[in-house]
Scaffold this active site. Structure first.
Site, PDB file in Angstrom:
ATOM      1  N   CYS A   1      97.567  16.517  65.685  1.00  0.00           N
ATOM      2  CA  CYS A   1      98.687  17.308  65.147  1.00  0.00           C
ATOM      3  C   CYS A   1      98.902  18.598  65.929  1.00  0.00           C
ATOM      4  O   CYS A   1      99.930  19.250  65.781  1.00  0.00           O
ATOM      5  CB  CYS A   1      98.444  17.646  63.682  1.00  0.00           C
ATOM      6  SG  CYS A   1      98.333  16.186  62.662  1.00  0.00           S
ATOM      7  N   ASN A  29     103.966  15.404  56.607  1.00  0.00           N
ATOM      8  CA  ASN A  29     103.229  15.754  57.824  1.00  0.00           C
ATOM      9  C   ASN A  29     103.732  14.889  58.982  1.00  0.00           C
ATOM     10  O   ASN A  29     103.488  13.683  59.008  1.00  0.00           O
ATOM     11  CB  ASN A  29     101.729  15.517  57.574  1.00  0.00           C
ATOM     12  CG  ASN A  29     100.866  15.901  58.761  1.00  0.00           C
ATOM     13  OD1 ASN A  29     101.361  16.134  59.859  1.00  0.00           O
ATOM     14  ND2 ASN A  29      99.562  15.940  58.541  1.00  0.00           N
ATOM     15  N   HIS A  87     101.340  24.460  60.827  1.00  0.00           N
ATOM     16  CA  HIS A  87     101.386  23.002  60.749  1.00  0.00           C
ATOM     17  C   HIS A  87     101.532  22.611  59.282  1.00  0.00           C
ATOM     18  O   HIS A  87     100.869  23.165  58.417  1.00  0.00           O
ATOM     19  CB  HIS A  87     100.102  22.428  61.348  1.00  0.00           C
ATOM     20  CG  HIS A  87      99.955  20.958  61.149  1.00  0.00           C
ATOM     21  ND1 HIS A  87     100.965  20.072  61.463  1.00  0.00           N
ATOM     22  CD2 HIS A  87      98.933  20.208  60.642  1.00  0.00           C
ATOM     23  CE1 HIS A  87     100.561  18.843  61.179  1.00  0.00           C
ATOM     24  NE2 HIS A  87      99.343  18.902  60.669  1.00  0.00           N
TER      25      HIS A  87
END
Ligand code: UT7
Length: 330
Positions: A115, A285, A255
């Site tokens: 990520c 996400n 994030h």
């Protein structure tokens, strides 16, 4: 001293919306559980045949960023894509973007950092600008996580979504630009979030999804605790490095993995939630894409002005994590 400045931002998400209610028909879950434990209400899912593969999304986001920057694709000398779901194992998603944009002069490659892919890609391109190796770079975070989601695993399938965001970097010698990007990795914890070689069974109501021959596995609870510590520590270190206090921050763009992680990190850094950009409610996400999508939305909503300090902070598989302090450009 030369550094990269963000001259334009762009983002895109697939058309198909998958709500928490839809997921109730796929796994044993509830809108109430997902909302309370994650903050997610819906996510976007790529459909096959709709030009929504990773490189398609990356290209669409890039065109918007290039338009904002007033830069033509032929002038790009570098394209870096942070992704764990390139269209194919090879060539890179970046080369497919290069072809689609007709950016013939650009060197193009992907960066794999879970990520954290976007911040790692930003680090590479920013350094290329600082050393004079690049003058016009395109940095992208793009993912099609729906293709590697295990649709039988309720602890992960409710979290993930697809999308892409991009920024154009150009050089500056002024006070604006990317002040620095701090990165860290720890492979000892690779097994908290990883891919394994087994295709997921795609449920009938999601039959427009194109699955890959591997899926994602995560130990959410342990990862959660690591995320809060790593994110807060690296953000604090990045701010301290520049003598920027948390009250100087105009916007933190974290994030988007879990609203509870975001709130815990903001609290540790003493940054009030009205200075934290979140869109996890709408997209879930999207791995490498969360930060550039959020940055683009915040930018287009007029939340960022020249001279504002923006804190980007990320965490993902690897483990990898990082923070960037940006002095926003006009
Ligand atoms: O982007 C990269 C980094 N990613 C992250 O940092 C993600 C970090 N982890 C998380 O966000 C959270 O750990 C999750 C959202 C994945 C899980 O939340 P949690 O509060 O840590 O829940 P848990 O895993 O401890 O599970 C609590 C309960 C369990 O049931 P029991 O054992 O208490 O009966 C799970 O089986 O919740 C259950 N559960 C669910 N229930 C309904 C797990 N997933 C679901 C679900 N719906 N989707």
């Amino acid at each position: 001293m030369i550094k990269g400045r963000i001259a334009g931002t762009g983002s895109t998400t697939p058309k198909r919306i998958l709500t928490n209610k839809d997921l109730e028909n796929i796994v044993d879950t509830s809108d109430e559980w997902i909302t309370r434990r994650t903050g997610i209400k819906e996510r976007r899912i790529s459909s096959s045949g709709q030009d929504e593969n990773t490189s398609d999304l990356a290209t669409k986001a890039s065109l918007k960023a290039l338009e904002m920057a007033g830069i033509s694709p032929e002038d790009l000398d570098m394209i870096v894509v942070g992704t764990v779901t390139p269209d194919r194992q090879f060539p890179s998603a970046a080369c497919l973007v290069q072809k689609a944009l007709k950016a013939s002069k650009a060197v193009a490659f992907d960066v794999s950092a879970g990520c954290s892919g976007f911040l790692y890609a930003l680090f590479v391109a920013d350094n290329a600008i600082a050393t004079g190796n690049s003058r016009k770079a395109l940095v992208i975070g793009a993912e099609r996580l729906s293709s590697i989601t295990n649709w039988e695993d309720r602890s992960t399938c409710v979290l993930l979504g697809d999308g892409a965001g991009a920024v154009v970097l150009t050089p500056t010698t002024g006070p604006d630009g990317i002040l620095s990007t701090h990165l860290q990795s720890d492979g000892n914890f690779w097994n908290l979030l990883y891919s394994y070689d087994e295709a997921s069974k795609i449920p009938e109501i999601l039959d427009t999804i194109e699955g890959k021959p591997f899926s994602l596995r995560m130990e959410g609870n342990r990862l959660f605790k690591k995320a809060v510590v790593c994110l807060s520590n690296i953000a604090a270190a990045a701010l301290e490095h520049h003598g920027v206090s948390s009250t100087d921050i105009r916007l933190m763009i974290p994030h988007q993995a879990n609203i509870r992680i975001i709130k815990a990190v903001a609290k540790k850094l003493c940054i009030p939630m009205d200075k934290v950009y979140t869109n996890i409610q709408r997209y879930g996400n999207t791995s490498s894409a969360t930060i550039p999508i959020a940055l683009d939305e915040a930018n287009r909503e007029g939340l960022l002005r020249a001279g504002d300090y923006v804190l980007l902070v990320t965490f993902g598989a690897g483990l990898t994590w990082g923070a960037s302090v940006v002095n926003w450009s006009s």
